[in-house]
Design a protein around this motif. Sequence first.
Motif, PDB file in Angstrom:
ATOM      1  N   SER A 177       0.805  -1.311  -0.147  1.00  0.00           N
ATOM      2  CA  SER A 177      -0.014  -0.092   0.094  1.00  0.00           C
ATOM      3  C   SER A 177       0.995   1.177  -0.172  1.00  0.00           C
ATOM      4  O   SER A 177       0.519   2.294  -0.729  1.00  0.00           O
ATOM      5  N   LEU A 178       1.880   1.125   0.675  1.00  0.00           N
ATOM      6  CA  LEU A 178       2.835   2.405   0.567  1.00  0.00           C
ATOM      7  C   LEU A 178       3.326   2.628  -0.823  1.00  0.00           C
ATOM      8  O   LEU A 178       3.702   3.786  -1.091  1.00  0.00           O
ATOM      9  N   THR A 179       3.951   1.597  -1.405  1.00  0.00           N
ATOM     10  CA  THR A 179       4.512   1.440  -2.777  1.00  0.00           C
ATOM     11  C   THR A 179       3.334   2.146  -3.705  1.00  0.00           C
ATOM     12  O   THR A 179       3.544   3.001  -4.662  1.00  0.00           O
ATOM     13  N   LEU A 180       2.016   1.647  -3.737  1.00  0.00           N
ATOM     14  CA  LEU A 180       0.943   2.176  -4.625  1.00  0.00           C
ATOM     15  C   LEU A 180       0.611   3.795  -4.238  1.00  0.00           C
ATOM     16  O   LEU A 180       0.588   4.472  -5.157  1.00  0.00           O
ATOM     17  N   ALA A 181       0.716   3.899  -2.907  1.00  0.00           N
ATOM     18  CA  ALA A 181       0.397   5.519  -2.533  1.00  0.00           C
ATOM     19  C   ALA A 181       1.605   6.390  -3.152  1.00  0.00           C
ATOM     20  O   ALA A 181       1.394   7.409  -3.811  1.00  0.00           O
ATOM     21  N   VAL A 182       2.786   6.014  -3.185  1.00  0.00           N
ATOM     22  CA  VAL A 182       3.993   6.650  -3.778  1.00  0.00           C
ATOM     23  C   VAL A 182       3.908   6.804  -5.132  1.00  0.00           C
ATOM     24  O   VAL A 182       3.933   7.874  -5.718  1.00  0.00           O
ATOM     25  N   ILE A 183       3.362   5.801  -5.827  1.00  0.00           N
ATOM     26  CA  ILE A 183       3.300   5.714  -7.160  1.00  0.00           C
ATOM     27  C   ILE A 183       2.090   6.529  -7.706  1.00  0.00           C
ATOM     28  O   ILE A 183       2.134   7.354  -8.512  1.00  0.00           O
ATOM     29  N   ALA A 184       1.095   6.764  -7.180  1.00  0.00           N
ATOM     30  CA  ALA A 184      -0.230   7.287  -7.497  1.00  0.00           C
ATOM     31  C   ALA A 184       0.185   8.855  -6.910  1.00  0.00           C
ATOM     32  O   ALA A 184      -0.133   9.643  -7.773  1.00  0.00           O
ATOM     33  N   MET A 185       0.779   9.271  -5.988  1.00  0.00           N
ATOM     34  CA  MET A 185       1.058  10.332  -5.627  1.00  0.00           C
ATOM     35  C   MET A 185       2.031  11.195  -6.657  1.00  0.00           C
ATOM     36  O   MET A 185       2.055  12.294  -7.256  1.00  0.00           O
ATOM     37  N   SER A 186       3.092  10.355  -7.257  1.00  0.00           N
ATOM     38  CA  SER A 186       3.896  10.624  -8.110  1.00  0.00           C
ATOM     39  C   SER A 186       3.447  10.912  -9.482  1.00  0.00           C
ATOM     40  O   SER A 186       3.553  11.961 -10.303  1.00  0.00           O
ATOM     41  N   ALA A 187       2.324   9.950  -9.914  1.00  0.00           N
ATOM     42  CA  ALA A 187       1.741  10.415 -10.994  1.00  0.00           C
ATOM     43  C   ALA A 187       0.961  11.588 -11.220  1.00  0.00           C
ATOM     44  O   ALA A 187       0.735  12.260 -12.123  1.00  0.00           O
ATOM     45  N   VAL A 188       0.064  11.794 -10.093  1.00  0.00           N
ATOM     46  CA  VAL A 188      -0.537  13.036  -9.734  1.00  0.00           C
ATOM     47  C   VAL A 188       0.295  14.175 -10.109  1.00  0.00           C
ATOM     48  O   VAL A 188      -0.063  15.515 -10.541  1.00  0.00           O
ATOM     49  N   TRP A 189       1.430  14.165  -9.689  1.00  0.00           N
ATOM     50  CA  TRP A 189       2.344  15.445  -9.751  1.00  0.00           C
ATOM     51  C   TRP A 189       2.998  15.412 -11.014  1.00  0.00           C
ATOM     52  O   TRP A 189       3.373  16.736 -11.765  1.00  0.00           O
ATOM     53  N   ILE A 190       3.477  14.278 -11.439  1.00  0.00           N
ATOM     54  CA  ILE A 190       4.337  14.371 -12.710  1.00  0.00           C
ATOM     55  C   ILE A 190       3.426  14.589 -13.928  1.00  0.00           C
ATOM     56  O   ILE A 190       4.003  15.326 -14.923  1.00  0.00           O
ATOM     57  N   ILE A 191       2.294  13.950 -14.198  1.00  0.00           N
ATOM     58  CA  ILE A 191       1.550  13.762 -15.504  1.00  0.00           C
ATOM     59  C   ILE A 191       1.158  15.398 -15.706  1.00  0.00           C
ATOM     60  O   ILE A 191       1.285  15.974 -16.925  1.00  0.00           O
TER      61      ILE A 191
END
Length: 50
Positions: free
Chosen positions: A31-45
Amino acid sequence: MNKNGDQVRVNETEASGGRKVGAMRWVLGISLTLAVIAMSAVWIIPALAS
Protein backbone atom coordinates in the motif's frame (compact mmCIF):
# COMPACT_ATOMS: atom_id res chain seq x y z
CA MET A 1 0.21 -19.79 31.73
CA ASN A 2 2.09 -20.21 34.98
CA LYS A 3 0.89 -18.68 38.22
CA ASN A 4 3.25 -18.29 41.15
CA GLY A 5 1.58 -16.39 43.99
CA ASP A 6 0.59 -12.96 42.63
CA GLN A 7 2.82 -13.32 39.59
CA VAL A 8 1.43 -14.63 36.30
CA ARG A 9 3.73 -15.59 33.42
CA VAL A 10 2.52 -16.16 29.88
CA ASN A 11 4.53 -17.11 26.83
CA GLU A 12 4.73 -15.00 23.67
CA THR A 13 1.94 -16.83 21.81
CA GLU A 14 -0.50 -16.54 24.70
CA ALA A 15 0.27 -12.85 25.17
CA SER A 16 -0.21 -11.94 21.51
CA GLY A 17 -3.39 -13.99 21.18
CA GLY A 18 -2.46 -15.71 17.95
CA ARG A 19 0.15 -16.48 15.36
CA LYS A 20 2.63 -14.18 13.71
CA VAL A 21 2.49 -14.65 9.95
CA GLY A 22 3.93 -11.34 8.72
CA ALA A 23 1.04 -10.66 6.34
CA MET A 24 0.52 -7.16 7.68
CA ARG A 25 4.07 -6.25 6.70
CA TRP A 26 3.27 -7.13 3.07
CA VAL A 27 -0.01 -5.19 3.11
CA LEU A 28 1.68 -2.08 4.49
CA GLY A 29 4.59 -2.33 2.05
CA ILE A 30 2.39 -2.77 -1.01
CA SER A 31 0.00 0.00 0.00
CA LEU A 32 2.90 2.38 0.66
CA THR A 33 4.37 1.62 -2.76
CA LEU A 34 1.00 2.17 -4.47
CA ALA A 35 0.51 5.46 -2.61
CA VAL A 36 3.93 6.72 -3.70
CA ILE A 37 3.25 5.76 -7.33
CA ALA A 38 -0.19 7.43 -7.28
CA MET A 39 1.12 10.65 -5.73
CA SER A 40 4.01 10.74 -8.20
CA ALA A 41 1.62 10.32 -11.12
CA VAL A 42 -0.60 13.14 -9.85
CA TRP A 43 2.45 15.42 -9.73
CA ILE A 44 4.36 14.30 -12.84
CA ILE A 45 1.53 14.01 -15.41
CA PRO A 46 0.35 17.65 -15.07
CA ALA A 47 3.97 18.86 -15.09
CA LEU A 48 4.58 17.09 -18.42
CA ALA A 49 1.32 18.42 -19.92
CA SER A 50 2.26 22.07 -19.48
